[in-house]
Design a protein around this motif. Sequence first.
Motif, mmCIF file in Angstrom:
data_model
loop_
_atom_site.group_PDB
_atom_site.id
_atom_site.type_symbol
_atom_site.label_atom_id
_atom_site.label_comp_id
_atom_site.label_asym_id
_atom_site.label_seq_id
_atom_site.Cartn_x
_atom_site.Cartn_y
_atom_site.Cartn_z
ATOM 1 N N ALA A 44 -69.346 20.719 -62.398
ATOM 2 C CA ALA A 44 -68.899 20.388 -61.037
ATOM 3 C C ALA A 44 -68.817 21.618 -60.136
ATOM 4 C CB ALA A 44 -67.561 19.655 -61.073
ATOM 5 N N ALA A 45 -69.576 22.660 -60.466
ATOM 6 C CA ALA A 45 -69.497 23.920 -59.722
ATOM 7 C C ALA A 45 -70.169 23.825 -58.361
ATOM 8 C CB ALA A 45 -70.150 25.046 -60.532
ATOM 9 N N ASN A 46 -69.608 24.570 -57.424
ATOM 10 C CA ASN A 46 -70.229 24.816 -56.123
ATOM 11 C C ASN A 46 -70.944 26.157 -56.249
ATOM 12 O OD1 ASN A 46 -70.906 24.711 -53.427
ATOM 13 N ND2 ASN A 46 -68.884 25.299 -52.693
ATOM 14 N N VAL A 47 -72.277 26.140 -56.182
ATOM 15 C CA VAL A 47 -73.101 27.295 -56.545
ATOM 16 C C VAL A 47 -73.837 27.841 -55.324
ATOM 17 C CG1 VAL A 47 -75.017 28.085 -58.022
ATOM 18 C CG2 VAL A 47 -73.395 26.356 -58.871
ATOM 19 N N LEU A 106 -74.518 35.175 -45.063
ATOM 20 C CA LEU A 106 -73.123 35.395 -45.450
ATOM 21 C C LEU A 106 -72.258 35.688 -44.225
ATOM 22 C CD1 LEU A 106 -73.641 37.554 -48.665
ATOM 23 C CD2 LEU A 106 -72.905 35.164 -48.561
ATOM 24 N N SER A 107 -72.797 36.418 -43.261
ATOM 25 C CA SER A 107 -72.046 36.731 -42.046
ATOM 26 C C SER A 107 -71.745 35.477 -41.239
ATOM 27 C CB SER A 107 -72.826 37.727 -41.179
ATOM 28 O OG SER A 107 -73.037 38.939 -41.874
ATOM 29 N N GLY A 108 -72.601 34.476 -41.373
ATOM 30 C CA GLY A 108 -72.420 33.249 -40.606
ATOM 31 C C GLY A 108 -71.483 32.240 -41.240
ATOM 32 N N LEU A 109 -71.034 32.494 -42.480
ATOM 33 C CA LEU A 109 -70.107 31.562 -43.122
ATOM 34 C C LEU A 109 -68.721 31.695 -42.506
ATOM 35 C CD1 LEU A 109 -71.032 31.959 -46.913
ATOM 36 C CD2 LEU A 109 -71.594 30.042 -45.411
ATOM 37 N N PRO A 110 -68.002 30.589 -42.332
ATOM 38 C CA PRO A 110 -66.643 30.663 -41.783
ATOM 39 C C PRO A 110 -65.746 31.548 -42.643
ATOM 40 C CG PRO A 110 -67.420 28.387 -41.858
ATOM 41 C CD PRO A 110 -68.413 29.209 -42.624
ATOM 42 N N GLY A 111 -64.864 32.312 -42.007
ATOM 43 C CA GLY A 111 -63.960 33.204 -42.719
ATOM 44 C C GLY A 111 -62.866 32.454 -43.454
ATOM 45 N N GLN A 112 -62.088 33.193 -44.244
ATOM 46 C CA GLN A 112 -61.065 32.581 -45.090
ATOM 47 C C GLN A 112 -60.000 31.846 -44.282
ATOM 48 O OE1 GLN A 112 -59.786 35.965 -47.455
ATOM 49 N NE2 GLN A 112 -60.995 35.256 -49.192
ATOM 50 N N PRO A 115 -60.574 26.564 -41.696
ATOM 51 C CA PRO A 115 -60.499 25.420 -42.632
ATOM 52 C C PRO A 115 -61.854 25.014 -43.212
ATOM 53 C CG PRO A 115 -60.043 24.740 -40.367
ATOM 54 C CD PRO A 115 -60.051 26.226 -40.374
ATOM 55 N N GLU A 116 -62.939 25.443 -42.556
ATOM 56 C CA GLU A 116 -64.284 25.136 -43.053
ATOM 57 C C GLU A 116 -64.830 26.233 -43.966
ATOM 58 O OE1 GLU A 116 -65.830 22.232 -42.451
ATOM 59 O OE2 GLU A 116 -63.989 21.655 -41.413
ATOM 60 N N SER A 117 -63.999 27.184 -44.346
ATOM 61 C CA SER A 117 -64.433 28.294 -45.178
ATOM 62 C C SER A 117 -65.030 27.800 -46.492
ATOM 63 C CB SER A 117 -63.254 29.228 -45.460
ATOM 64 O OG SER A 117 -63.632 30.276 -46.326
ATOM 65 N N ARG A 118 -66.096 28.453 -46.947
ATOM 66 C CA ARG A 118 -66.754 28.090 -48.200
ATOM 67 C C ARG A 118 -66.292 29.013 -49.321
ATOM 68 N NH1 ARG A 118 -71.733 25.709 -47.830
ATOM 69 N NH2 ARG A 118 -71.476 25.365 -50.073
ATOM 70 N N VAL A 119 -65.969 28.432 -50.466
ATOM 71 C CA VAL A 119 -65.666 29.183 -51.683
ATOM 72 C C VAL A 119 -66.650 28.724 -52.753
ATOM 73 C CG1 VAL A 119 -63.979 29.622 -53.504
ATOM 74 C CG2 VAL A 119 -63.223 29.494 -51.121
ATOM 75 N N ALA A 145 -65.455 37.528 -49.799
ATOM 76 C CA ALA A 145 -64.600 36.676 -48.977
ATOM 77 C C ALA A 145 -64.779 35.195 -49.304
ATOM 78 C CB ALA A 145 -64.884 36.920 -47.498
ATOM 79 N N HIS A 146 -65.778 34.881 -50.127
ATOM 80 C CA HIS A 146 -66.074 33.481 -50.429
ATOM 81 C C HIS A 146 -65.968 33.185 -51.924
ATOM 82 C CE1 HIS A 146 -67.198 33.050 -46.268
ATOM 83 N NE2 HIS A 146 -67.880 34.179 -46.387
ATOM 84 N N LEU A 147 -65.093 33.949 -52.587
ATOM 85 C CA LEU A 147 -64.821 33.771 -54.006
ATOM 86 C C LEU A 147 -63.338 33.509 -54.200
ATOM 87 C CD1 LEU A 147 -66.758 36.911 -55.342
ATOM 88 C CD2 LEU A 147 -67.667 34.591 -55.066
#
Length: 200
Positions: A44-47, A106-112, A115-119, A145-147
């Motif tokens: 069930a991982a988000n990869v 990676l720069s375009g991903l929402p920050g921590q 609420p839309e931040s990706r982990v 920042a996304h781990l």
Amino acid sequence: MRIIAGAHKGAKLTSPSGANTRPTSDRVKESLFSMLDGYGVLQAANVLDLFAGSGGLGFEAMSRGAAQVDFVDSSLAATRALESNADKLGLDHSSEVHTGDVLHYLSGLPGQEDPESRVFDLVFMDPPYPLGEDAVTQILRRLSAHLDMESIVVVERAARSPEPTMPDGLEVFRAKTFGETAIHFVQLSGEADTDQKTAD
């Protein structure tokens, strides 16, 4: 290139035409995924599959139980092959293909704080060997920042290359060499089990 285990075992993957890709060998892939199975990170991982090429690592993860994979590659030929493979495997509903520079993505991903931040639970990072070590470190810095504390980043480099320099907050907790290929397992600092902090 083929998927070696799981729900899509034996399926052949289309390789990018005219692209300078470096597929991970079956031997390395089998050992790598055996270790990832041992860490319990696949189900069930988000990869995230960076410098994805034909998607051999990301699709292998999906075959073995990952829920979602984001593929990133700057080559249009590679992203066309990725889309073709996702469609052929019936995985287009659970994968996203992004054409562009990895750092830009990676720069375009929402920050921590967003609420839309990706982990991501699992990240494959197999950059071209000529890519400088400073660039590898910069990518890892952005990626951190996304781990979360359970996430694992797999960095594949040439065995002759130095161990990737970790930015603050990340550490290599295991390393393994297969002939000309070196695999480095990376986590946020302080989480890796001390029993696993070995360089085989």
